[in-house]
Scaffold this motif. Structure first.
Motif, short mmCIF file in Angstrom:
data_model
loop_
_atom_site.label_atom_id
_atom_site.label_comp_id
_atom_site.label_asym_id
_atom_site.label_seq_id
_atom_site.Cartn_x
_atom_site.Cartn_y
_atom_site.Cartn_z
N UNK A 59 0.82 -1.22 0.00
CA UNK A 59 0.00 0.00 0.00
C UNK A 59 0.85 1.27 0.00
N UNK A 60 2.04 1.20 0.59
CA UNK A 60 2.85 2.42 0.74
C UNK A 60 3.57 2.83 -0.55
N UNK A 61 3.43 2.05 -1.60
CA UNK A 61 4.07 2.39 -2.87
C UNK A 61 4.83 1.22 -3.44
N UNK A 62 5.31 1.38 -4.64
CA UNK A 62 5.99 0.28 -5.31
C UNK A 62 7.33 -0.05 -4.63
N UNK A 63 7.64 -1.35 -4.70
CA UNK A 63 8.96 -1.79 -4.27
C UNK A 63 10.00 -1.26 -5.28
N UNK A 64 11.19 -0.98 -4.78
CA UNK A 64 12.28 -0.57 -5.67
C UNK A 64 13.55 -1.33 -5.29
N UNK A 65 14.58 -1.14 -6.09
CA UNK A 65 15.85 -1.82 -5.81
C UNK A 65 16.39 -1.43 -4.44
N UNK A 66 16.07 -0.20 -3.98
CA UNK A 66 16.55 0.24 -2.67
C UNK A 66 15.94 -0.56 -1.52
N UNK A 67 14.85 -1.29 -1.77
CA UNK A 67 14.21 -2.12 -0.73
C UNK A 67 14.85 -3.50 -0.64
N UNK A 68 15.73 -3.81 -1.56
CA UNK A 68 16.32 -5.14 -1.59
C UNK A 68 17.70 -5.14 -0.95
N UNK A 69 18.07 -6.26 -0.37
CA UNK A 69 19.40 -6.45 0.20
C UNK A 69 20.14 -7.43 -0.70
N UNK A 70 21.11 -6.88 -1.44
CA UNK A 70 21.90 -7.68 -2.37
C UNK A 70 23.10 -8.24 -1.61
N UNK A 71 23.29 -9.55 -1.66
CA UNK A 71 24.39 -10.19 -0.94
C UNK A 71 25.42 -10.67 -1.96
N UNK A 72 26.55 -9.97 -1.96
CA UNK A 72 27.57 -10.17 -2.98
C UNK A 72 28.69 -11.04 -2.40
N UNK A 73 29.02 -12.08 -3.14
CA UNK A 73 30.07 -13.00 -2.70
C UNK A 73 31.40 -12.56 -3.32
N UNK A 74 32.37 -12.30 -2.47
CA UNK A 74 33.67 -11.80 -2.91
C UNK A 74 34.78 -12.74 -2.46
N UNK A 107 19.87 -1.48 12.42
CA UNK A 107 18.80 -2.18 13.15
C UNK A 107 17.44 -1.55 12.84
N UNK A 108 16.49 -2.41 12.50
CA UNK A 108 15.13 -1.97 12.23
C UNK A 108 14.81 -1.79 10.77
N UNK A 166 16.56 -6.18 9.98
CA UNK A 166 17.93 -6.19 10.48
C UNK A 166 17.92 -6.05 12.00
N UNK A 167 18.70 -6.87 12.67
CA UNK A 167 18.76 -6.84 14.12
C UNK A 167 17.72 -7.69 14.79
N UNK A 168 16.65 -8.03 14.08
CA UNK A 168 15.63 -8.94 14.62
C UNK A 168 15.76 -10.31 13.99
N UNK A 169 15.84 -10.33 12.66
CA UNK A 169 15.86 -11.61 11.94
C UNK A 169 17.26 -12.03 11.51
N UNK A 170 18.19 -11.11 11.49
CA UNK A 170 19.57 -11.47 11.14
C UNK A 170 20.53 -10.48 11.75
N UNK A 171 21.74 -10.93 11.95
CA UNK A 171 22.82 -10.08 12.44
C UNK A 171 23.98 -10.16 11.46
N UNK A 172 25.06 -9.44 11.76
CA UNK A 172 26.21 -9.39 10.85
C UNK A 172 27.48 -9.30 11.68
N UNK A 173 28.59 -9.59 11.02
CA UNK A 173 29.89 -9.62 11.71
C UNK A 173 30.58 -8.27 11.74
#
Length: 599
Positions: free
Chosen positions: A278-293, A384-385, A404-411
């Motif tokens: 309802x708040x508007x269209x999803x965009x690329x900024x709403x996605x979390x891209x996980x890049x393997x390096x 977080x959040x 972030x901070x609820x469903x996953x954490x990071x190193x």
């Protein structure tokens, strides 16, 4: 002595060298200043050495003005000091290593921190000996994988490196500021526009660091600045972190089927079509891209790291290289590139196109069994959040509303994405604009890294041993020659600033009569006797067109033509930079050129 083109070791070229891709490389070769010996390695010819010497003299004068004293170390150095500082390993493949006939290890020095430190350790033992600043102008060697742009990125190059030694941080600050001021004066005298930017220390170590960049489209360094005065290399830009968000009451994350969506674009199109909000269209900024390096350590070990970034931002590998050493527990020259399919095969939990957080065994995504135990770092915008759409670590599935901070954490967090024009400066001084430049100098507050490693201690005022603190300061000398040619030229050739030009005046004799050549020779001697440096084109069987072309290609600031006007008692004097030419009475020519040269 007047330089006569009939005997000067010089051959100009009409055509550009095939391997030259920037103007400075083309013109320095064509004008007879340098010649290629091997990739990234150049011989210096007589005119080139004259320019190089003038650059060095300016540097020497300004270093002496702040009390720095010149020394000179070998370029061929033993392994042991670099082993002690760990840089024998940390420099990785960029270091030229070799052995003597007895099997002892040596290197061709890329920098001389260890040797400066050991020299002071050998000779000084009291606080009364400090502060002291030492410098040298010496050839350096780095095994560049892709040398390019002539002198701008070579494997052998000349650098001025200096080091300050102080008892405390207050003294280091004073030495640092003295060198900073000297550098600004050096570049002003050379005629190079400079932007001073905050930088990262990289393999050098230490704390505060600044680069002196010459704005230039062909430069390899990207920097940003704001109207309010902020300036930094992109590698050193810090993100303005968003505030944490209270996620109380946020809906649970949900795993959804998203077949055939391995890219950000396909994912956004799919969730907008099937899971509108309802708040508007999803965009690329709403996605979390996980890049393997893959991070290649100086030891040669290849370590896999995953970095989570907003999907609308491209990853900047140079920024990651500059900031990842603390996360992998090793400094030095780190290479970062995209993980290969072979890398992914070694980690079955990494499902290409559908990778999500939960890479630590303690933090699987929504209870899945795809944990890999890999180091997981995130962009500072992941706070977080914040809520994300991201991979579920299962083919054809994504998670919507992962908090972030609820469903996953990071190193840890890392500056990993491109800096955009319009991003906010970290000091609040306004939006950033981007530009490119050539690094001309770099100064570091090294602190006690090398003094600790090599045991540089002196007795303090209380008679107790104290570790000395150091600063390191470098200027690219051969690079300065290239930068000057790059920024001071037109379609005809180089236009040297007077301070570094190979001569003050280029006398051209054009015509067939001996009286022209006699007059030109006499005038050249008079100019030289008046304190001017003179190049005289006395070649008898060369056409005027070729002589004029060579004069403009070589780029001496003043061109004096002795030709048909001699019959009327005048010579033509031309300003190479402006192209303005004036007929001047022969008797007044010497004084005219003296005024132009400000003698």
């Amino acid at each position: 002595m007047v330089l006569r083109l009939s005997t000067l070791f010089l051959r100009t070229l009409r055509e550009d060298p095939a391997d030259a891709d920037v103007a400075s490389h083309r013109l320095l070769v064509r004008a007879g200043y340098i010649r290629r010996a091997a990739p990234g390695i150049y011989s210096w010819l007589p005119l080139g050495l004259r320019v190089l010497g003038k650059v060095e003299n300016i540097i020497r004068e300004e270093m002496a003005a702040i009390g720095a004293q010149e020394v000179h170390f070998p370029a061929l150095l033993p392994r042991e000091p670099y082993e002690t500082s760990n840089r024998w390993t940390e420099y990785g493949e960029n270091l030229f290593r070799l052995q003597d006939r007895k099997g002892a290890d040596y290197l061709l020095a890329p920098t001389h921190e260890e040797m400066f430190t050991l020299l002071v350790k050998d000779l000084y033992n009291s606080y009364k000996d400090l502060p002291v600043s030492l410098f040298q102008i010496q050839t350096k060697y780095r095994d560049e994988a892709r040398p390019r742009a002539g002198l701008l990125r070579g494997r052998e190059f000349i650098m001025k490196d200096s080091y300050s030694f102080d008892m405390d941080d207050e003294g280091l600050d004073a030495s640092y500021q003295a060198h900073r001021g000297a550098y600004l004066r050096i570049f002003e005298r050379l005629g190079l526009e400079i932007v001073v930017v905050s930088a990262v220390s990289g393999a050098m170590g230490g704390s505060k660091s600044e680069e002196f960049l010459h704005p230039m489209a062909v430069g390899e360094d990207t920097y940003v600045r704001s109207a309010g005065g902020y300036a930094a290399n992109v590698e050193a830009v810090t993100t303005v972190d968003p505030a944490e968000i209270d996620y109380t009451g946020a809906p649970e994350a949900r795993v959804v089927d998203t077949p055939d969506t391995p890219t950000i674009e396909t994912l956004v199109n799919d969730v907008n079509a099937r899971f509108p909000r309802e708040s508007g269209k999803w965009s690329a900024a709403d996605t979390l891209k996980n890049v393997v390096l893959a991070v290649t350590l100086p030891t040669g070990e290849r370590r896999i790291v995953v970095v989570g970034v907003p999907g609308d931002r491209a990853v900047d590998l140079k920024r990651i290289e500059a900031n990842i050493s603390s996360h992998v527990g090793m400094g030095g020259e780190l290479a970062v590139d995209a993980a290969t399919d072979d890398d992914l095969k070694k980690h079955p939990g990494l499902v290409k196109g559908y990778i999500g957080p939960g890479l630590s065994p303690a933090e699987p995504v929504l209870g899945t069994e795809s944990a890999t135990g890999l180091l997981y770092l995130v962009d500072p915008r992941v706070v977080t959040g914040t809520s994300w759409i991201t991979g579920a670590n299962e083919s054809g599935k994504h998670v919507i509303g992962l908090i972030a901070g609820r469903d996953f954490t990071w190193d840890g967090t890392i500056e990993a994405v491109e800096v955009r024009e319009g991003d906010e400066a970290p000091d609040g001084s306004g939006p950033l604009e981007a530009a490119r430049g050539i690094e001309m100098g770099h100064i570091f507050q090294l602190g006690r890294k090398y003094a600790d490693a090599l045991g540089l201690k002196v007795l303090d005022r209380n008679g107790k041993l104290a570790t000395v603190t150091m600063g390191s300061y470098g200027v690219g000398v051969t690079r300065a020659v290239a930068a000057l040619a790059e920024s001071h030229h037109d379609d005809k050739g180089i236009i040297w600033p007077r301070a570094v030009a190979p001569a003050d005046v280029h006398v051209v004799a054009t015509g067939r009569g001996t009286e022209i050549f006699d007059a030109a020779a006499q005038l050249s001697e008079e100019l030289e006797a008046a304190g001017l440096e003179v190049i005289y084109d006395d070649r008898p069987k060369v056409s005027p067109g070729v002589k004029f072309g060579d004069a403009e290609l070589i780029g001496v600031p003043t061109i004096l033509v002795v030709g048909r006007g001699l019959a009327d008692g005048v010579v033509e004097i031309k300003d190479r930079a402006t192209g303005n030419a004036e007929n001047v009475p022969l008797a007044e020519a010497v004084e005219y050129v003296r005024r132009a040269a400000a003698l």
